[in-house]
Design a protein around this motif. Structure first.
Motif, PDB file in Angstrom:
ATOM      1  N   TYR A   1     -25.240  38.077  -5.220  1.00  0.00           N
ATOM      2  CA  TYR A   1     -23.939  38.669  -5.552  1.00  0.00           C
ATOM      3  C   TYR A   1     -23.379  38.048  -6.830  1.00  0.00           C
ATOM      4  O   TYR A   1     -22.949  38.758  -7.756  1.00  0.00           O
ATOM      5  CB  TYR A   1     -22.973  38.453  -4.381  1.00  0.00           C
ATOM      6  N   LEU A   2     -23.406  36.721  -6.877  1.00  0.00           N
ATOM      7  CA  LEU A   2     -22.819  36.035  -8.039  1.00  0.00           C
ATOM      8  C   LEU A   2     -23.606  36.361  -9.307  1.00  0.00           C
ATOM      9  O   LEU A   2     -23.026  36.535 -10.387  1.00  0.00           O
ATOM     10  CB  LEU A   2     -22.776  34.524  -7.798  1.00  0.00           C
ATOM     11  N   LYS A   3     -24.920  36.450  -9.160  1.00  0.00           N
ATOM     12  CA  LYS A   3     -25.746  36.762 -10.338  1.00  0.00           C
ATOM     13  C   LYS A   3     -25.466  38.195 -10.836  1.00  0.00           C
ATOM     14  O   LYS A   3     -25.271  38.418 -12.036  1.00  0.00           O
ATOM     15  CB  LYS A   3     -27.229  36.604  -9.969  1.00  0.00           C
ATOM     16  N   ALA A   4     -25.421  39.119  -9.901  1.00  0.00           N
ATOM     17  CA  ALA A   4     -25.279  40.527 -10.304  1.00  0.00           C
ATOM     18  C   ALA A   4     -23.884  40.837 -10.845  1.00  0.00           C
ATOM     19  O   ALA A   4     -23.735  41.701 -11.718  1.00  0.00           O
ATOM     20  CB  ALA A   4     -25.593  41.432  -9.118  1.00  0.00           C
ATOM     21  N   THR A   5     -22.877  40.146 -10.313  1.00  0.00           N
ATOM     22  CA  THR A   5     -21.515  40.466 -10.760  1.00  0.00           C
ATOM     23  C   THR A   5     -21.079  39.610 -11.948  1.00  0.00           C
ATOM     24  O   THR A   5     -19.987  39.822 -12.491  1.00  0.00           O
ATOM     25  CB  THR A   5     -20.486  40.281  -9.612  1.00  0.00           C
ATOM     26  N   ALA A   6     -21.924  38.671 -12.351  1.00  0.00           N
ATOM     27  CA  ALA A   6     -21.537  37.748 -13.429  1.00  0.00           C
ATOM     28  C   ALA A   6     -21.166  38.464 -14.724  1.00  0.00           C
ATOM     29  O   ALA A   6     -20.140  38.118 -15.340  1.00  0.00           O
ATOM     30  CB  ALA A   6     -22.636  36.722 -13.662  1.00  0.00           C
ATOM     31  N   PRO A   7     -21.935  39.464 -15.179  1.00  0.00           N
ATOM     32  CA  PRO A   7     -21.538  40.109 -16.447  1.00  0.00           C
ATOM     33  C   PRO A   7     -20.139  40.725 -16.383  1.00  0.00           C
ATOM     34  O   PRO A   7     -19.334  40.549 -17.307  1.00  0.00           O
ATOM     35  CB  PRO A   7     -22.606  41.194 -16.642  1.00  0.00           C
ATOM     36  N   ALA A   8     -19.833  41.428 -15.289  1.00  0.00           N
ATOM     37  CA  ALA A   8     -18.504  42.041 -15.158  1.00  0.00           C
ATOM     38  C   ALA A   8     -17.448  40.949 -15.053  1.00  0.00           C
ATOM     39  O   ALA A   8     -16.364  41.047 -15.649  1.00  0.00           O
ATOM     40  CB  ALA A   8     -18.452  42.938 -13.926  1.00  0.00           C
ATOM     41  N   GLN A   9     -17.770  39.901 -14.303  1.00  0.00           N
ATOM     42  CA  GLN A   9     -16.785  38.836 -14.099  1.00  0.00           C
ATOM     43  C   GLN A   9     -16.528  38.064 -15.398  1.00  0.00           C
ATOM     44  O   GLN A   9     -15.384  37.716 -15.696  1.00  0.00           O
ATOM     45  CB  GLN A   9     -17.259  37.910 -12.982  1.00  0.00           C
ATOM     46  N   ASP A  10     -17.600  37.819 -16.184  1.00  0.00           N
ATOM     47  CA  ASP A  10     -17.424  37.148 -17.483  1.00  0.00           C
ATOM     48  C   ASP A  10     -16.518  37.977 -18.390  1.00  0.00           C
ATOM     49  O   ASP A  10     -15.625  37.460 -19.046  1.00  0.00           O
ATOM     50  CB  ASP A  10     -18.786  36.965 -18.182  1.00  0.00           C
ATOM     51  N   ARG A  11     -16.791  39.272 -18.416  1.00  0.00           N
ATOM     52  CA  ARG A  11     -16.006  40.169 -19.268  1.00  0.00           C
ATOM     53  C   ARG A  11     -14.544  40.158 -18.806  1.00  0.00           C
ATOM     54  O   ARG A  11     -13.620  40.122 -19.603  1.00  0.00           O
ATOM     55  CB  ARG A  11     -16.594  41.583 -19.175  1.00  0.00           C
TER      56      ARG A  11
END
Lengths: 320, 441
Positions: free
Chosen positions: B178-188
């Motif tokens: 979950y953390l890996k897959a959502t990281a791009p959206a969360q970083d943005r």
């Protein structure tokens, strides 16, 4: 397994008695009679232009429905719980021929019948004689709800509560209904006064008893008052014909209690202007009422997606 | 009423959150407050129908293509058959990207609107924070109208995982993906927050607790034991937030016998017509009456069984109150309504916290879960019959419903919102004070 099987009613009074019962309720409403009011048989027979025997049968039908009481000494009287609202509601049972038409419409509205049906198919489904099915289809054809297709088939038109029909219906009414209030409009003060009492009675109900069907009945009465008063005969007939479609079985009111109350208040505001003789303002308020009544809600929504309005595809794409 | 507190609701663009807010807003209105609604672009009309003033955020960016929803359904229907962990990359991460887009697009018009409105308090029922809300010069309340899992804790299963409470192995695997897959959206999203003056959030987080008040729609019967209990001064659990609708008159079924079962998968789930048609074929074999919410596609159905009635809209709380069983997608609003009326749930989740609620229904004995992907006519029929004949569950649910009704969520929420807005003292009835004291005690 909990058993909550509802009781079903198989009552099918004679159409003539039912019609007469409706006339008596009209008479009661027009005179603003209330609970306990005496209903003399002879006066009703004279008013309805029939003999006393059918009047008695119709009154007995109203007794069965709890709208009228009968005792040997006091004769027929409006029941203690009688209200104009109940007189305006569709509390009366259906006749057997109306019943088959209603069942066909109910099942088409419920998508149990396909767009195209045959007489044989309907005879089997409803265990009905060919003549009864043909007669029912004939009635539906009169209202433009079915048309004859090649062979023995009949084709359903879109029903009045299809979303597309509803949109067309509001457009149609926006064009014609305010025009009914143009100069020459014949206002029926007795009918309006009875309707006002019934609408105020409706609004006095708490939310949990705010019956959408009672709303539908009062809504129909209100818009019927406008249609019947139109100076132009063809305009009035077109609006009344359209109202009849909206009252067909299978159509339902999909409004929440807040909107039901708002719409009823809007009716009362229009009625205020009509009673004051300001028909031009009533027509403007009617336009606003019709625009507000048209649902603007999205049909689907999901987080991260734009809301969906209208839908003309079969979900799942061409493979589904 | 010039001094009526102005409460600005900003629910996400979904019916669950919207109608939950309507319930609270109606209660606030009855106490003299002035609730208004801020609407995401296009998500309009719902609140006006309930008599509330709507303020519409404008659409920004390119218009969506006309076939947006066709493409959405075509793309995601197969994903809804995947396990929760396999939905992370296919459905969850793209949805977070879209949510971040929404937050960024809403920021400027939302800030301008709040500056004009100057509300006394903002109620945010969403899954993402909007910096304009934090910067508005008033308190804000967060409503967590998803499952309780939305607020992370060591002993609570991860949000959207559908995992059992004691599945430690599954937890680690899910969180890692979950953390890996959502990281791009969360970083943005974090970059956007920082540009708007807000501190970044921890990985996987898109919304912080409100410093003022947080309301969780998690009835007692569903609550998890938390390793770190929530601060009662800041967090309040509600026994659902069920609104009241008018009466629903049952339709006349051609086959009019047996218990009453209500079926609704929400407005998105209703677009899965294939699933609904397969289910209806099974319903036809069961001696019961089914009210089915067919949403926008009602007109497209054919050969509907005689014991099934289709509608495009129901006054859901009134219908659930009459039902013997509620078959749904695990939306938190639907699940809470079932519990509030003491009705067992059969949950076929397809995405988001529906998975969490389905698992929780099994764990708490309040319903059953059925997998959307692999049910059969026999397993569906057995699940329905089993729930209808489970007298022990029914008795438990009825007792629980009595408790929920004794502490209605809408009333508790309204009391606390008014108190937070600084207007509580003039609008609260003594009974409300007592109820709140009981609840807090």
């Amino acid at each position: 397994m909990p058993s909550t099987t509802p009781k079903t009613s198989a009552r099918s009074p004679r159409a003539s008695h039912l019609e007469l019962a409706r006339q008596i309720l009209d008479h009661v409403r027009a005179r603003g009679l209330g609970p306990g009011a005496h209903l003399p048989e002879q006066a009703l027979a004279t008013a309805c232009n029939v003999s006393r025997t059918p009047v008695r049968a119709a009154l007995n039908l109203l007794v069965t429905e709890g709208l009228v009481t009968h005792t040997g000494d006091a004769g027929y009287r409006l029941a203690p719980a009688f209200s104009t609202a109940s007189a305006l509601s569709n509390t009366l049972p259906q006749t057997s021929d109306r019943d088959l038409t209603a069942r066909i419409l109910r099942d088409r509205a419920g998508r149990r019948l396909d767009e195209t049906v045959t007489v044989g198919e309907l005879m089997r489904r409803y265990s009905a004689a060919r003549s009864a099915v043909t007669q029912a289809l004939g009635k539906l054809a009169e209202d433009g709800l079915v048309t004859r297709a090649p062979g023995q088939s009949w084709l359903f038109s879109p029903l009045p509560d299809d979303p597309e029909s509803q949109a067309d219906s509001y457009d149609f009414r926006l064009i014609l209904e305010p025009a009914a209030l143009a100069p020459g409009f014949r206002f029926d003060p007795d009918r309006a006064a009875a309707l006002r009492r019934a609408m105020i009675g409706f609004l006095a109900e708490p939310d949990h008893r705010l019956d959408p069907r009672a709303f539908q009945s009062l809504d129909s009465e209100f818009h019927g008052l406008i249609a019947r008063g139109a100076a132009n005969r063809f305009l009035g007939e077109a609006l009344l014909g359209h109202l009849r479609l909206r009252d067909l079985p299978g159509t339902s009111t999909r409004l929440n209690v807040v909107r039901l109350r708002q719409a009823m208040q809007e009716h009362l505001g229009i009625l205020d202007q009509m009673e004051a003789g300001r028909f031009d303002i009533a027509a403007d308020l009617l336009r606003v009422h019709l625009r507000l009544s048209r649902s603007q809600r999205p049909q689907a929504a999901n987080r991260g997606a734009p809301p969906l309005f209208g839908l003309t595809f079969r979900a799942g794409g061409p493979d589904a | 009423m010039p001094d009526a507190p102005l409460i600005a609701f900003f629910p996400e663009a979904s019916f669950g959150a919207a109608l939950n807010c309507v319930g609270i807003a109606r209660e606030l209105q009855s106490r003299g407050a002035r609730p208004v609604f801020i609407c995401h672009p296009g998500f309009t009309g719902i609140f006006a129908d309930y008599g509330f003033q709507e303020y519409h955020l404008p659409s920004t960016g390119p218009a969506q293509p006309a076939d947006y929803w066709q493409a959405f359904i075509r793309r995601h229907l197969p994903h809804f058959n995947l396990s929760p962990i396999d939905q992370i990359e296919t459905y969850v991460a793209p949805t977070w990207e879209a949510i971040v887009d929404t937050a960024i697009a809403a920021e400027a018009p939302l800030a301008a609107l709040l500056a004009r409105l100057r509300p006394d308090l903002i109620v945010l029922d969403n899954v993402v924070m909007f910096p304009a809300i934090a910067r508005a010069a008033c308190p804000w309340v967060r409503i967590i109208s998803c499952a309780e899992t939305e607020l992370a804790d060591e002993t609570v299963p991860p949000y959207l995982s559908g995992l059992a409470s004691d599945d430690r192995t599954g937890r680690a695997a899910f969180l890692q993906r979950y953390l890996k897959a959502t990281a791009p959206a969360q970083d943005r999203y974090n970059r956007f927050r920082q540009s708007a003056g807000l501190a970044p959030l921890a990985p996987g987080q898109f919304l912080e607790p409100s410093p003022d008040l947080n309301l969780l729609l998690a009835p007692s019967v569903l609550r998890h034991d938390r390793a770190t209990p929530l601060d009662p001064d800041q967090f309040t659990f509600l026994e659902g937030c069920v609104r009241h609708e008018g009466p629903y008159e049952l339709p006349d079924f051609p086959r009019n016998e047996g218990p009453l079962i209500y079926v609704s998968f929400g407005s998105l789930g209703a677009l899965d017509m294939g699933l609904m048609e397969r289910m209806m074929a099974t319903f036809a074999t069961i001696p019961a009456r089914f009210l089915v919410n067919a949403g926008a596609l009602r007109e497209a159905y054919r050969s509907v069984p005689d014991n099934v009635h289709l509608e495009g809209w129901y006054p859901q709380p009134s219908v659930v109150a009459m039902a013997d069983l509620f078959i749904h997608h695990g939306g938190n609003n639907s699940f809470c309504e079932a519990l509030y009326h003491g009705v067992p749930s059969l949950i076929l989740p397809y995405c988001w916290d529906g998975h969490d609620n389905a698992t929780r229904a099994e764990e708490t004995g309040t319903g059953r879960r059925l997998n959307r992907a692999d049910w059969t006519a026999a397993s569906l029929s057995a699940a329905i019959r089993g729930l209808l004949s489970d007298d022990a569950m029914r008795a438990r649910l009825k007792a629980n419903a009595r408790q929920m009704k004794a502490a209605p969520g809408v009333e508790t929420a309204a009391t606390l919102i008014l108190k937070t807005a600084g207007a509580g003292s003039k609008a609260l009835a003594p009974a409300d004070h007592q109820r709140m004291a009981r609840h807090e005690g």
